[in-house]
Structures are given as C-alpha cells and as structure tokens.
Design a protein around this motif. Sequence first.
Motif, PDB file in Angstrom:
ATOM      1  N   HIS A 200       0.713  -1.242  -0.099  1.00 16.70           N
ATOM      2  CA  HIS A 200       0.062  -0.161   0.162  1.00 16.70           C
ATOM      3  C   HIS A 200       0.923   1.259  -0.010  1.00 16.70           C
ATOM      4  O   HIS A 200       2.060   1.330   0.529  1.00 16.70           O
ATOM      5  CB  HIS A 200      -0.933  -0.102   1.233  1.00 16.70           C
ATOM      6  N   ASP A 289      -1.708  -7.793  10.585  1.00 10.93           N
ATOM      7  CA  ASP A 289      -2.303  -6.891   9.525  1.00 10.93           C
ATOM      8  C   ASP A 289      -2.486  -5.520  10.353  1.00 10.93           C
ATOM      9  O   ASP A 289      -3.731  -5.275  10.237  1.00 10.93           O
ATOM     10  CB  ASP A 289      -3.098  -7.570   8.780  1.00 10.93           C
ATOM     11  N   TYR A 291      -2.466  -2.672   8.806  1.00 13.53           N
ATOM     12  CA  TYR A 291      -3.210  -1.869   7.878  1.00 13.53           C
ATOM     13  C   TYR A 291      -4.835  -1.737   7.955  1.00 13.53           C
ATOM     14  O   TYR A 291      -5.269  -0.679   7.565  1.00 13.53           O
ATOM     15  CB  TYR A 291      -2.754  -1.943   6.579  1.00 13.53           C
ATOM     16  N   THR A 292      -5.160  -2.882   8.475  1.00  7.84           N
ATOM     17  CA  THR A 292      -6.739  -2.867   8.815  1.00  7.84           C
ATOM     18  C   THR A 292      -7.239  -2.006   9.921  1.00  7.84           C
ATOM     19  O   THR A 292      -8.234  -1.946  10.351  1.00  7.84           O
ATOM     20  CB  THR A 292      -7.180  -4.308   9.249  1.00  7.84           C
ATOM     21  N   GLY A 297     -10.440  -3.003   7.749  1.00 10.45           N
ATOM     22  CA  GLY A 297     -10.244  -3.902   6.359  1.00 10.45           C
ATOM     23  C   GLY A 297     -11.067  -3.775   5.281  1.00 10.45           C
ATOM     24  O   GLY A 297     -11.855  -2.529   5.490  1.00 10.45           O
ATOM     25  N   ASN A 298     -11.496  -4.711   4.660  1.00  9.29           N
ATOM     26  CA  ASN A 298     -12.127  -4.593   3.285  1.00  9.29           C
ATOM     27  C   ASN A 298     -13.745  -5.318   3.727  1.00  9.29           C
ATOM     28  O   ASN A 298     -13.967  -6.341   4.397  1.00  9.29           O
ATOM     29  CB  ASN A 298     -11.562  -5.199   2.065  1.00  9.29           C
ATOM     30  N   ASP A 319     -10.665  -0.814  -4.087  1.00 10.81           N
ATOM     31  CA  ASP A 319      -9.795  -1.872  -3.435  1.00 10.81           C
ATOM     32  C   ASP A 319      -9.026  -1.374  -2.044  1.00 10.81           C
ATOM     33  O   ASP A 319      -9.644  -0.117  -1.579  1.00 10.81           O
ATOM     34  CB  ASP A 319      -8.518  -2.608  -4.223  1.00 10.81           C
ATOM     35  N   SER A 320      -8.015  -2.000  -1.225  1.00 12.32           N
ATOM     36  CA  SER A 320      -7.795  -1.377  -0.038  1.00 12.32           C
ATOM     37  C   SER A 320      -6.867  -0.265  -0.098  1.00 12.32           C
ATOM     38  O   SER A 320      -6.800   0.410   1.044  1.00 12.32           O
ATOM     39  CB  SER A 320      -7.000  -2.626   0.616  1.00 12.32           C
ATOM     40  N   TYR A 321      -6.497  -0.025  -1.248  1.00  5.92           N
ATOM     41  CA  TYR A 321      -5.802   1.410  -1.438  1.00  5.92           C
ATOM     42  C   TYR A 321      -6.733   2.789  -1.091  1.00  5.92           C
ATOM     43  O   TYR A 321      -6.239   3.496  -0.295  1.00  5.92           O
ATOM     44  CB  TYR A 321      -5.204   1.802  -2.753  1.00  5.92           C
ATOM     45  N   ASN A 323      -8.672   2.642   1.508  1.00  3.43           N
ATOM     46  CA  ASN A 323      -9.200   2.845   2.874  1.00  3.43           C
ATOM     47  C   ASN A 323      -8.434   4.147   3.608  1.00  3.43           C
ATOM     48  O   ASN A 323      -8.929   4.266   4.495  1.00  3.43           O
ATOM     49  CB  ASN A 323      -8.786   1.474   3.715  1.00  3.43           C
ATOM     50  N   ASP A 340     -16.672  -2.623  -2.345  1.00  3.24           N
ATOM     51  CA  ASP A 340     -15.657  -3.453  -2.624  1.00  3.24           C
ATOM     52  C   ASP A 340     -16.127  -4.721  -3.562  1.00  3.24           C
ATOM     53  O   ASP A 340     -16.948  -5.521  -3.085  1.00  3.24           O
ATOM     54  CB  ASP A 340     -15.030  -4.125  -1.513  1.00  3.24           C
ATOM     55  N   THR A 368      -4.134  -4.189  -8.763  1.00  6.22           N
ATOM     56  CA  THR A 368      -5.372  -4.950  -8.427  1.00  6.22           C
ATOM     57  C   THR A 368      -6.309  -4.910  -9.558  1.00  6.22           C
ATOM     58  O   THR A 368      -7.127  -5.463  -9.729  1.00  6.22           O
ATOM     59  CB  THR A 368      -5.962  -4.588  -6.996  1.00  6.22           C
TER      60      THR A 368
END
Length: 383
Positions: A200, A289, A291-292, A297-298, A319-321, A323, A340, A368
């Motif tokens: 990320h 993780d 980053y969640t 998270g997602n 996508d997760s970018y 977030n 998502d 992604t």
Amino acid sequence: MNKYAKRSQSINIAMLLLLFLGGVLMVNLFKPSKSFSEAENRSLEQLPPLSLHSLVSGKFTSGFEKYISDQFMARDFWIGVKSDADRAMGKKESNGVYLGKDGYLIQKFTPPADGDMEMKVNAIHSLAKAAPGLRTFVMLVPTAASVLADKLPDYAPAGEELAYLDQVGRSLHRDIRFVDVYPALRAQQERSVYYKTDHHWTTRGAFYAYQELSKRMGLTPKKEEDFTIRTVTDEFYGSLYSKSGFRHVEPDSIELYMPKAGGSCTVEYVEEGRTSDSMYAMDNLGKKDKYTVFFDGNHSLIRITTGLRNGTKLLVIKDSYANSLIPFLTPHFSEIYVVDPRYYEKDLKALIQERHIRDVLLLYNANTFFEDPSLNQLAEPTE
C-alpha cells in the motif's frame, strides 16, 4: 580409513538422516494444525477430506501436498533460512517481490491478459451511464514499482505499469475524469509515500492523492497543517514482508491524519449489521495486519454519514488502497458509500439510483485493477 569403515560411516549417516526425516514426519502428522500464519498473514491449508473420488481425481494428493507444505514444523523458521540463503547468493526477487534498495520490498507488476483491459474500460463506461448527470472519476494508483523505480534492483523492468495506466486513461470517454496522481507522488517520493514492507501507499501518499482528486472534483482540499499527524505504530510488517519471505528488514510506521477542526461521523458496516463512531479500528494495531486499522479492513458495503448537511453523496468503488484516503473525503460529503466489488454481490446501478448518488470514484492500485475479475462485471445487474 579402510573401505569397510567408510561404508559403516555412510550407513550411520543414512540412518541418522532417515531417523530425522521420520521424526519430522511424525511431528508433522501429530502436531495440531494451524489455521493462520501471522508471519505470512494468510490462512493455511487444512487436511483435505479423504474419499474415493478425491483419491481418483487427484484432488486429495494435491491438497495433501499443500497441507504438508503449510503445516510443516517450524515453517516460519525455514522460510527465513531460505530467504537468508537467497540473499547470500545475491537473489533479489522472491515470489513476485523485489528486494529493493534502502530496505524497500517492491511488488512486481503483472501486465493484464489480452482483452482484459478493454473489458474493464467497457465496464467503467457502462457504470458511468447508471444515472443521468452522474460524475465519474477514475483514479488508478501507480505502485512503488513506478513511483520509486530508482529503488528497484538494477535488472528489474520499470515503466511498463505507467504505459498501461496511460492506455486506460486514453481509452476512457471524455466525460469520465481520469485522475493521474503519478506526478504528485513522484514529486514527493522522498517523503515516504509508500511503505517499505507493504504494497500500500502510506497515509501521506494517500493525502497527496486526495489533494489531486479534490482539484478534479472542484473541492477545496485540506492542507497538511489542518491535521495532527499521529504515529500509531512503528512495528508494521506488511503484505510484501509476508509474501516474499525476505527477513531482516526494518518495520514500517503507520500514521493517522487527525483533523484539528474535529468532526464526527458514523460508519455503518451495512451487510454485517454493525456501526461505529470511528473510521479507525485501533484494536487492530495489535494484530499482524495493522493496515486494517483503516475501516477494519475490506467489506462489501460501508455507509459513512458525516456532519455535513448539504446532501452530497459519493460512491467509492475500490480496493484497499482507498481505505487510507477515504477519511480525507469526509469533510466534503454528507454521505459516502464504499463498495468492494470482490465482496459486493448486489446491483451497483440500483444502489446509485436508489441512494441518489451523483459522484462516483473508482479507486484502485494498478496491480489490483488489472488482476481483479470482479471489475469486469461492474455495472451488470444481478439476476
């Protein structure tokens, strides 16, 4: 040493090796299976069910091999040993991840399959017609492989990703706004716009992209001095650390940009039936993780309600970018819907029409975007 002594020594070594392998096999067979690897940040293969059909088809054998590989005793230790040996031999790439300069782990770019890019462009065009007057913005974020190309190993290819992103931008209809954030990220490359151990961008990188997006949307972007920048962890080992097996690298820090002006919002995880008064899951900083921490998270569908009462609504397909960028958008919209497509199974066009959404942002990182098959059915109605 005579030939009989040599033969005896060889037999003893062979016996020791057989005993070792037998011991390893017994430990692997009887030790409890792990369901998740913290180091690799993924679910581990479980023992497949045994049946006549699975034996004949080969599915049991294939699944059992994966099970033994995932559940091998001291797996994390052996992964570290292998990566150390690879580094000693000068190897700079492992499992699609480059060992770059200055401690950067950089994901290798995989070009799209023939015809796949055209399918995604057509899907975006279809989505843009979901409602009259809908404004559609597309932000495809280049990865560190492009922005930090100087960090790549000397032999690694660079520039291919940007060429594909440029082709997508030129293929979109003129009424779809393509937001090119490469120049902004490249200009700030010395300010840690990507994590070293994760695929990320950092919150700082997302902030620079938010400023570019705001200009294209006709919004007045917040400035960096409008935020209190808070480091919430300096022990983040991300997805590329897990995927590559490369060890002996420094962990990353995660920063949160907290508005000095304050403000509140409600975050509703729609299909899970729960709400939160924060966009940050601070408890996740104690997990692998980290980053969640952004939105836990997602999720298939999130609805964010802010304190703004001007009726402006935004749909983010992502996508997760996205977030770590979405929190920057909350001062500008009264409601933000976050979808998502990998998990959302309902009709996106219907969501746009029912919620009277007038702005749509598609935000993906380059890898992604080209890899995710769910994007090909972006605007198709469900049956």
